[in-house]
Design a protein around this motif. Sequence first.
Motif, PDB file in Angstrom:
ATOM      1  N   LEU A   1      -7.207   2.920  -2.901  1.00 23.38           N
ATOM      2  CA  LEU A   1      -5.855   2.501  -2.504  1.00 23.38           C
ATOM      3  C   LEU A   1      -5.703   0.984  -2.644  1.00 23.38           C
ATOM      4  N   LEU A   2      -6.712   0.236  -2.207  1.00 20.07           N
ATOM      5  CA  LEU A   2      -6.652  -1.227  -2.330  1.00 20.07           C
ATOM      6  C   LEU A   2      -6.554  -1.662  -3.791  1.00 20.07           C
TER       7      LEU A   2
ATOM      8  N   GLY B   1      -2.800  12.033   1.409  1.00 19.07           N
ATOM      9  CA  GLY B   1      -3.177  10.730   1.956  1.00 19.07           C
ATOM     10  C   GLY B   1      -2.038  10.202   2.809  1.00 19.07           C
ATOM     11  N   ALA B   2      -2.353   9.451   3.853  1.00 17.95           N
ATOM     12  CA  ALA B   2      -1.314   8.924   4.740  1.00 17.95           C
ATOM     13  C   ALA B   2      -1.686   7.527   5.214  1.00 17.95           C
TER      14      ALA B   2
ATOM     15  N   ALA C   1       0.832  -1.210   0.000  1.00 18.57           N
ATOM     16  CA  ALA C   1       0.000   0.000   0.000  1.00 18.57           C
ATOM     17  C   ALA C   1       0.865   1.257   0.000  1.00 18.57           C
ATOM     18  N   LYS C   2       1.942   1.257   0.781  1.00 17.60           N
ATOM     19  CA  LYS C   2       2.834   2.427   0.800  1.00 17.60           C
ATOM     20  C   LYS C   2       3.510   2.621  -0.548  1.00 17.60           C
ATOM     21  N   SER C   3       3.942   1.534  -1.168  1.00 15.97           N
ATOM     22  CA  SER C   3       4.569   1.628  -2.487  1.00 15.97           C
ATOM     23  C   SER C   3       3.582   2.128  -3.531  1.00 15.97           C
TER      24      SER C   3
ATOM     25  N   VAL D   1      -7.643   9.397   4.150  1.00 18.98           N
ATOM     26  CA  VAL D   1      -7.881   9.907   2.804  1.00 18.98           C
ATOM     27  C   VAL D   1      -7.537  11.392   2.737  1.00 18.98           C
ATOM     28  N   PRO D   2      -7.097  11.850   1.558  1.00 18.26           N
ATOM     29  CA  PRO D   2      -6.756  13.265   1.414  1.00 18.26           C
ATOM     30  C   PRO D   2      -8.016  14.130   1.410  1.00 18.26           C
TER      31      PRO D   2
END
Length: 157
Positions: A93-94, A141-142, A50-52, A128-129
Amino acid sequence: MKKQQSGFTLIELIMVIVILGILAAVALPRLGSVAAEARAASINGALGSAKSSLAIVRALASAKGLTGDTAELQLEDEEIDLINGYPATVNDLLVAAGLEADFVASGANIYQRGNDSSYPNCTFTYTVPVAATGGGTATAGAITTANSNAPLTADDC
């Protein structure tokens, strides 16, 4: 002539049962920890993915000039909705990370399928942003975990 008996004595059988009992008492706690370690490894792998993918989506959005309040990005034949160049929802994101088949979102939390409420700490969160509409401040987003971005351990899962 004396007839030879074959088989085990009662003492020998009891000793074997005692030894098996001791081995089981030592091995069973380790097996429980292996399952928790597997859950932690799975969620840590998804966390890395997810981070990548968050970094890849952000980089592609920047390269294509899609960093405004809202946009859409095609990523491997999947449409990802964007806010400020970041995936707009947890599900976006998923999809971007290719995790939608094995992981589910509940609010901002991401769980492995089948572990939704059973292991509440074995999760990570996507914030979410927020778009800068109406003079507000835009946010990025974080992704975080219960351990403040540290990898999850078997104790968490």
